[in-house]
Design an enzyme around this catalytic site. Structure first.
Site, PDB file in Angstrom:
ATOM      1  N   GLU A 146      -3.593  58.702 -19.443  1.00  0.00           N
ATOM      2  CA  GLU A 146      -2.526  58.615 -20.439  1.00  0.00           C
ATOM      3  C   GLU A 146      -1.370  59.455 -19.938  1.00  0.00           C
ATOM      4  OE1 GLU A 146      -4.203  59.657 -24.300  1.00  0.00           O
ATOM      5  OE2 GLU A 146      -4.645  57.542 -24.678  1.00  0.00           O
ATOM      6  N   HIS A 161       3.446  52.824 -28.034  1.00  0.00           N
ATOM      7  CA  HIS A 161       2.024  53.018 -27.722  1.00  0.00           C
ATOM      8  C   HIS A 161       1.168  52.768 -28.962  1.00  0.00           C
ATOM      9  CE1 HIS A 161      -1.662  54.668 -26.068  1.00  0.00           C
ATOM     10  NE2 HIS A 161      -1.720  55.552 -27.046  1.00  0.00           N
ATOM     11  N   GLN A 201     -14.674  55.913 -26.210  1.00  0.00           N
ATOM     12  CA  GLN A 201     -13.764  56.141 -27.337  1.00  0.00           C
ATOM     13  C   GLN A 201     -13.919  55.079 -28.421  1.00  0.00           C
ATOM     14  OE1 GLN A 201      -9.636  55.997 -26.085  1.00  0.00           O
ATOM     15  NE2 GLN A 201      -8.844  56.488 -28.111  1.00  0.00           N
TER      16      GLN A 201
HETATM   17 CA    CA Z   1      -3.707  61.409 -25.608  1.00  0.00          CA
END
Ligand code: CA
Length: 424
Positions: A207, A141, A248
């Site tokens: 997520e 990731h 974000q």
């Molecule tokens: Ca996270």
């Protein structure tokens, strides 16, 4: 081996084949039955077990722990009593539910006070979460995100292989499975040459994470070693750490995640003990650089838990978009807890730590839409023919997890399921 884990055990309560909750699991949660206050519960098959009723009826009388803690709307007072108490109660449940044991099996009157059909009760957030910390512990990731947002040649930042990177998240907006969320609004800058704009997030994402709940605290100034970490981990729950990628991306420099993350995170209602997952311990990925002594981690500390994410469009059929495994995590829970407390940071019963997005090597194992659609460049087909790059209003995201291998009974974590409603 822990007695309650014996794969030969069977219950007098019917457990459907491939149930997440056989007699070898017996996780903990908080339920609310009709006309009663929320209290501590466990589950076998499709039957929720009222732990407070068991205590009231005397089934725990000879066990040395504070039974009043089962009569509370959160598990914090119960789990604060440390691992020997959680173990003792799970062992007693296993004994009472065993098909050889007549104590409760032959007492239909008491059964009526203790068991509820899962469909008739409401599951609540199992703990009052004082503090929530989110890690970034999957190398795949971190590499994918670093490749997309910074530089493919230096995707991992220099600290990544030396410490489990994490940040302090928001505890107040953690919700239990089944609670819908509204699409968050915020400030984004879609065009780098123009000023920022305000509105509903266009890049809403999930997520896939594993949450773990701490059972006992440690005082300010003290640390927890990797060896003793298991004593502090009460159990594991599935965790969807919602992210608004456009918010974000614009806000995160230089202090990290903020409004793109803190609008909601969803937790599954059952907390599965490390004891129940013991047979599924496995070796973590090999360390690529030598770590400092406080992060050394002997033995098998990863867990082989299969994970799956589905998207169910409004009125449509669920489509599996990701299959991953918790064992891919480069940093283990034990290393994360050791790192979290090495500076003397105190922790409390009911604190939630989360693994970070769990992505594997294979593109179908990526644990977020950001990675699955590779920043919106690869659309993902739903069963109804529609496509997703990120999530749409009306979508329900469902995460499931279970451990299974030959010679052992499947131990499941249930699911975390959340519907996305339009922005308010
Ligand atoms: Ca996270």
């Amino acid at each position: 081996m822990i007695k309650a884990n014996d794969p030969k055990l069977e219950s007098w309560i019917e457990v459907p084949k491939n149930s997440d909750f056989p007699i070898q699991n017996l996780p903990f949660g908080i339920f609310k039955g009709e006309n009663q206050k929320p209290c501590a519960a466990s589950i076998i098959g499709k039957k929720v077990i009222d732990l407070n009723a068991l205590a009231q009826l005397g089934y725990f009388d000879d066990l040395a722990f504070n039974k009043n803690t089962l009569d509370k709307p959160v598990l914090n007072p119960f789990i604060r009593q440390k691992r020997k108490v959680w173990r003792m109660v799970r062992e007693r449940l296993s004994y009472l539910l065993n098909k050889e044991n007549a104590t409760l099996r032959d007492n239909p009157e008491n059964q009526g006070k203790i068991f509820h059909d899962l469909k008739d009760v409401r599951m609540k957030l199992p703990v009052r979460i004082g503090d929530y910390t989110d890690f970034y512990a999957s190398k795949e990731h971190a590499t994918n995100v670093g490749t997309m947002f910074r530089d493919p040649k230096n995707a991992l930042l220099p600290n990544w292989l030396h410490l489990p990177v994490g940040y302090h998240g928001r505890a107040s907006s953690i919700i239990v499975s089944g609670t819908p969320i509204h699409r968050p609004k915020g400030q984004t800058r879609p065009d780098a040459d123009k000023p920022p704009v305000f509105g509903p997030s266009k890049l809403l994402d999930f997520e896939l994470e594993m949450g773990y709940i701490l059972g006992q605290g440690k005082r300010l100034g003290k640390s927890i070693s990797t060896e003793e970490a298991d004593e502090y981990i009460f159990g594991l729950s599935l965790f969807n750490d919602w992210s608004a990628r456009d918010i974000q991306k614009w806000e995160y420099v230089p202090l990290g995640p903020f409004l793109g993350k803190n609008f909601a995170s969803s937790l599954s209602p059952w907390i599965v003990s490390l004891d129940a997952l013991e047979p599924f311990r496995t070796q973590q990925p090999k360390a690529e650089v030598e770590v400092l002594p406080y992060l050394r981690n002997k033995g098998k500390n990863a867990l082989d838990i299969k994970l799956e994410v589905q998207i169910k469009p409004e009125g449509g059929k669920a489509k599996t978009v990701c299959r991953s495994n918790f064992k891919h995590m480069y940093w283990t829970m034990q290393q994360q807890l050791a790192h979290h407390t090495v500076n003397g940071c105190n922790i409390n019963a009911g604190d939630l730590l989360a693994s970070g997005t769990i992505s594997g090597k294979n593109p179908s194992s990526y644990g977020s839409m950001l990675e699955l659609s590779w920043k919106g460049t690869i659309p993902i087909k739903m069963n109804d023919g529609s496509e997703r790059k990120f999530l749409q209003d009306g979508d329900t995201v469902i995460m499931k997890g279970y451990a299974q291998k030959s010679g052992h009974v499947r131990i499941g974590l249930g699911e975390v399921r959340t519907k996305i409603l339009p922005a308010t």
